[in-house]
Structures are given as structure tokens and as C-alpha cells.
Design a protein around this motif. Structure first.
Motif, PDB file in Angstrom:
ATOM      1  N   ARG A 232      -3.692  -1.912  -8.211  1.00 50.60           N
ATOM      2  CA  ARG A 232      -4.839  -1.009  -8.344  1.00 50.60           C
ATOM      3  C   ARG A 232      -4.411   0.407  -7.983  1.00 50.60           C
ATOM      4  NH1 ARG A 232     -10.193  -2.483  -8.326  1.00 50.60           N
ATOM      5  NH2 ARG A 232     -10.368  -0.263  -8.806  1.00 50.60           N
ATOM      6  N   VAL A 233      -4.974   1.374  -8.687  1.00 53.91           N
ATOM      7  CA  VAL A 233      -4.781   2.798  -8.405  1.00 53.91           C
ATOM      8  C   VAL A 233      -6.127   3.404  -8.083  1.00 53.91           C
ATOM      9  CG1 VAL A 233      -4.065   5.028  -9.328  1.00 53.91           C
ATOM     10  CG2 VAL A 233      -2.768   2.966  -9.906  1.00 53.91           C
ATOM     11  N   PHE A 234      -6.212   4.108  -6.952  1.00 54.70           N
ATOM     12  CA  PHE A 234      -7.449   4.770  -6.533  1.00 54.70           C
ATOM     13  C   PHE A 234      -7.180   6.267  -6.364  1.00 54.70           C
ATOM     14  CE2 PHE A 234      -7.888   0.408  -5.021  1.00 54.70           C
ATOM     15  CZ  PHE A 234      -9.155   0.074  -5.496  1.00 54.70           C
ATOM     16  N   PRO A 235      -7.594   7.108  -7.339  1.00 57.41           N
ATOM     17  CA  PRO A 235      -7.434   8.555  -7.156  1.00 57.41           C
ATOM     18  C   PRO A 235      -8.396   9.063  -6.083  1.00 57.41           C
ATOM     19  CG  PRO A 235      -7.820   7.968  -9.460  1.00 57.41           C
ATOM     20  CD  PRO A 235      -8.168   6.772  -8.634  1.00 57.41           C
ATOM     21  N   PHE A 236      -7.932  10.038  -5.304  1.00 57.77           N
ATOM     22  CA  PHE A 236      -8.800  10.696  -4.325  1.00 57.77           C
ATOM     23  C   PHE A 236      -9.266  12.026  -4.905  1.00 57.77           C
ATOM     24  CE2 PHE A 236      -6.419   8.676  -0.486  1.00 57.77           C
ATOM     25  CZ  PHE A 236      -6.962   7.453  -0.809  1.00 57.77           C
ATOM     26  N   GLY A 237     -10.428  12.467  -4.503  1.00 56.63           N
ATOM     27  CA  GLY A 237     -10.956  13.739  -4.967  1.00 56.63           C
ATOM     28  C   GLY A 237     -11.649  13.580  -6.300  1.00 56.63           C
TER      29      GLY A 237
ATOM     30  N   TRP B 157      -3.630  10.136  -4.314  1.00 56.79           N
ATOM     31  CA  TRP B 157      -4.037   8.803  -4.732  1.00 56.79           C
ATOM     32  C   TRP B 157      -3.515   7.770  -3.755  1.00 56.79           C
ATOM     33  CZ3 TRP B 157       0.729   6.978  -4.838  1.00 56.79           C
ATOM     34  CH2 TRP B 157       1.769   7.751  -5.361  1.00 56.79           C
ATOM     35  N   LEU B 158      -4.114   6.613  -3.831  1.00 55.96           N
ATOM     36  CA  LEU B 158      -3.654   5.443  -3.091  1.00 55.96           C
ATOM     37  C   LEU B 158      -3.426   4.335  -4.102  1.00 55.96           C
ATOM     38  CD1 LEU B 158      -4.702   3.990   0.252  1.00 55.96           C
ATOM     39  CD2 LEU B 158      -5.016   2.530  -1.740  1.00 55.96           C
ATOM     40  N   VAL B 159      -2.300   3.659  -3.978  1.00 60.11           N
ATOM     41  CA  VAL B 159      -2.024   2.494  -4.824  1.00 60.11           C
ATOM     42  C   VAL B 159      -1.876   1.283  -3.921  1.00 60.11           C
ATOM     43  CG1 VAL B 159      -0.899   3.857  -6.627  1.00 60.11           C
ATOM     44  CG2 VAL B 159       0.492   2.844  -4.814  1.00 60.11           C
ATOM     45  N   CYS B 160      -2.286   0.148  -4.418  1.00 61.37           N
ATOM     46  CA  CYS B 160      -2.101  -1.082  -3.652  1.00 61.37           C
ATOM     47  C   CYS B 160      -1.928  -2.251  -4.610  1.00 61.37           C
ATOM     48  CB  CYS B 160      -3.262  -1.339  -2.690  1.00 61.37           C
ATOM     49  SG  CYS B 160      -4.834  -1.633  -3.481  1.00 61.37           S
TER      50      CYS B 160
ATOM     51  N   VAL C 264       0.856  -1.186   0.000  1.00 58.72           N
ATOM     52  CA  VAL C 264       0.000   0.000   0.000  1.00 58.72           C
ATOM     53  C   VAL C 264       0.890   1.233   0.000  1.00 58.72           C
ATOM     54  CG1 VAL C 264      -1.759   1.330   1.250  1.00 58.72           C
ATOM     55  CG2 VAL C 264      -1.856  -1.167   1.245  1.00 58.72           C
ATOM     56  N   GLY C 265       0.599   2.171  -0.890  1.00 62.73           N
ATOM     57  CA  GLY C 265       1.353   3.415  -0.946  1.00 62.73           C
ATOM     58  C   GLY C 265       0.435   4.580  -1.237  1.00 62.73           C
TER      59      GLY C 265
END
Length: 405
Positions: free
Chosen positions: A127-132, A151-154, A43-44
Motif C-alpha cells: 500500500r502507498v499512502f501519500p501525505f498532504g 508518503w508512507l509505504v507499507c 514500513v517505509g
């Protein structure tokens, strides 16, 4: 039913701000209990911190959360980041990627895949999850604002022969967005605290985050006031280009701040070309606090001297640092208006420290110390010498000042 239970646990974890490492551990182990054989979770996320660009962690099935990384802004071109499979995903707007790391051709794509292959892994899911709001590459038509580029990547890697089953992927497609949402609650809180700490200091940030936000909400504390100013900086500013002046100021602040923070002091605010810091000085630890403040001042002056030598050797501008040390009762807390508050210290001790510093140049010393500080500094009194009595602007009676012996 197991997926519903996992969703409930993630919602509860996000609501009560479960530490991220505990959330990653609980999520990964619950997936295993559901039959999804996750052997390693990464997780990053990036941050809005002025020093830290991004943070990441690795969870391993055998050891749990055990590997942590922190990258500064200057590290953005480091191979470990540029060669990560997430670099191209973020650049190209790819939200999901599966790679069979037991395939020799795939292994050559990234050093991470070589490491996973050597550890006996078979498939990597990123997976990449952009925030906002939506950002370019993820459906956004415009340039994103800084706060929208979070963003959060995992990634979840398995060692099951043949990789993930389609039933595994069905669970992960439903569970991962819920995990990202729960993790967002925790990471946004950490980002908020990090920003407050960067601009206010650790202790004020902790107090504000705990709800100390009302105007006039202050407490009387005894503190050592550490006041600094750069000598003749106004004249220097008139002859130095703006960008070069800011670079000089940043280097000087590094010399001032690092010794204070290292010894437990709190930098409360930057005031033009100087700063105001404080060391807590309770009755039981006054001598130790004085010693820490004096050591911080001495080191700051030594760092400035070294900086000046280096800058002059490079043909660049240099300046001197003046510091005053004083001890007294201050009011610590929220001061300002209903619309704009400052978490700081105020009181006569702060004013006197400022006025003592103004005497550094006339008296020919870069460090001046009040009589009150000298009396409290019983463990380092031998390091000080009296300069006699002097008048401070706005103070009726003369006061004895000290310098380093």
C-alpha cells in the motif's frame, strides 16, 4: 468489535506519539489476534532531511522489529530501491497491489519477491499512502510542492497457504488507512525534529521541541566557543563561479563540522564562510571538554589540508581555515524578534573568540587559543605554546594567546 478496539488503539498510539517500531509491532500482533496471519510487515517513508532521503523498517512475527534501513539522497538509484515493487507503484500512482509470491512467475518480478518466496511466504500486499494534498498519479492535477510529496509505504506478507482470504482483505482495507494516519502523526513529528536538528543542531532542536520557544528565554552556561573562518574567502568568491564556490564551501564545512559533532560539540550556526560551535564545559568536565575541542580543531585543520592537496591536484581552488578556541560564560537560548528567533549563544566570550580568530593570519597560525582556554586545558597544556600578549579589537587590555606547540 475487534476492529473497533484496533482503531481505538491506533488513535491512542498516534496521539501519544508511540515510537514507530512499537506501533508496527502492536499493529501486526493485533492483526494476528484478529485472525489475519501477517508474518512480515514492512514500513517505509521519505523525509525532508537534507541528508536522509528515506527510512524503512521490517517487522517479523518471530523477532518483532529488527531490521532498519536509511538511504541518503545519493542512494536513490541504488538497485535495492529501484528494484523494489514500491518504485513502480509510486511512479505510476498505484495505491494498492497484491502479488502471490508463491507463483514462480511473480517471483521473477522483484528480488524482494524472491526473498519472500524463499522464506515460505505466499502473498504480498503493498500500500502507498501519500501525505498532504493529492499528488500526480494519485489524483492530483498539478506538480506537487516538496512538502506534499511525502508518503508512507507499507507491505504485509502472509505465509498462509493460498494467501490472504477475502475476510482478511476486508479487515486490512479498513485497518491500514487508520494505521497510516497514526504512523503519520509519529513520522511527521520525526520529520519536524529532523529538520530542526539539521538547521539548529541536536541540542537546540531538542529544547525547541520541548517548548523553549519564548524570546529572551536563555540560560547562562560555561562553554568552549569554537569559531572558524575561511581565509581570503571574499577575494576567492569574486573570481569563482557560484556553483563551484558553493561546492568548495560545502566541502570545507564538512571538514569543520564532522570533527566537532564526533566529539560532542554543537554547531550552532554558519556565518558566511565560517561557523560558530560550542562545547559544554561544566566545572567537573572542563579539562575533558577542552581536550575534545582541541582535538576537533586539530582534526579539522588536518582535513582541510588534505582537501586542499586534493583540490590543487585537480586544478581547483583551495583556501585555508582559521580557528579560535575560547572558554567563558555565554547566554544560550532564544534571541531575536517575536516573528523571527535564533537559538544561539551570545556574550563577550563569543565576541572575543571572533576577534581572536581575526589574528590568525597576522600571527601566522591557523589555530589560536585564549589564555582562559589554555588554563582550563590542564590535560593538554603541553600541546600549547604561548605567542605572547596581543590586543583584541574592542578589548581594553592585551591578552595572552597560544598556538599548537
Amino acid at each position: 468489535m475487534k476492529l473497533t478496539a484496533l482503531a481505538d488503539w491506533l488513535a491512542e498510539s498516534g496521539l501519544r506519539n508511540l515510537p514507530l517500531e512499537e506501533m508496527v509491532d502492536g499493529f501486526s500482533r493485533r492483526l494476528a489476534d484478529m485472525g489475519v496471519p501477517v508474518a512480515r510487515t514492512f514500513v517505509g517513508m521519505n523525509t525532508l532531511h537534507p541528508m536522509v532521503r528515506m527510512r524503512s523498517m521490517i517487522w517479523d512475527r518471530a523477532t518483532g522489529p529488527g531490521t532498519y534501513f536509511e538511504f541518503h539522497h545519493a542512494d536513490i538509484d541504488a538497485p535495492i530501491l529501484q528494484e523494489s515493487p514500491f518504485a513502480s507503484m509510486l511512479r505510476d500512482g498505484v495505491a494498492e497491489r497484491r502479488r502471490r509470491v508463491d507463483d514462480p512467475l511473480v517471483v521473477r518480478e522483484a528480488p524482494m519477491f524472491e526473498e519472500l518466496h524463499a522464506a515460505g511466504m505466499t502473498e504480498w500486499l503493498g500500500r502507498v499512502f501519500p501525505f498532504g494534498e493529492l499528488v500526480p498519479g494519485f489524483g492530483g492535477p498539478r506538480e506537487a510542492e516538496p512538502a506534499e510529496r511525502l508518503w508512507l509505504v507499507c507491505s504485509l506478507t502472509t505465509d498462509r497457504p493460498g494467501g490472504y482470504l477475502e475476510s482478511d482483505m476486508a479487515v486490512l482495507k479498513q485497518a491500514l488507512p487508520l494505521f497510516a494516519l497514526a504512523a503519520k502523526a509519529v513520522t511527521m513529528r520525526a520529520i519536524g525534529y529532523g529538520l530542526l536538528a539539521a538547521y539548529l543542531g541536536d541540542d537546540p532542536a531538542s529544547r525547541v521541541f520541548a517548548g523553549t520557544v519564548h524570546r529572551g528565554e536563555v540560560q547562562s552556561v560555561e562553554a568552549i566557543v569554537f569559531f572558524t573562518d575561511l581565509r581570503c574567502f571574499t577575494a576567492l568568491a569574486d573570481t569563482t563561479p557560484g556553483r563551484e564556490l558553493i561546492a568548495l564551501l560545502d566541502e570545507c564545512f564538512e571538514c569543520m563540522v564532522a570533527p566537532v559533532v564526533k566529539r560532542g560539540g554543537e554547531v550552532l550556526k554558519f556565518i558566511g564562510d565560517g561557523l560558530l560551535a560550542a562545547f559544554a564545559a561544566g566545572p567537573a568536565g572542563r579539562a575533558e571538554a577542552c581536550s575534545a575541542a582541541l582535538d576537533a580543531a586539530t582534526e579539522a585543520l588536518a582535513l582541510m589540508a588534505a582537501l586542499n592537496v586534493r583540490r590543487r591536484a585537480e586544478g581547483r581552488q583551495a583556501t585555508e581555515l582559521d580557528i579560535s578556541l575560547h572558554i567563558g560564560t555565554v547566554q544560550y537560548g532564544n534571541v531575536g524578534t517575536a516573528a523571527r528567533l535564533d537559538f544561539t549563544v551570545i556574550g563577550p566570550a563569543v565576541n572575543e573568540a571572533s576577534r581572536i580568530e581575526k589574528l590568525c593570519e597576522p600571527l601566522g597560525h591557523n589555530l589560536l587559543i585564549s589564555r582562559q582556554f589554555a588554563e582550563a586545558a590542564v590535560s593538554c597544556r603541553s600541546r600549547l605554546m604561548s605567542l605572547g600578549r596581543h590586543r583584541l579589537r574592542g578589548v581594553r587590555e592585551e591578552t595572552e594567546l597560544f598556538a599548537l606547540a
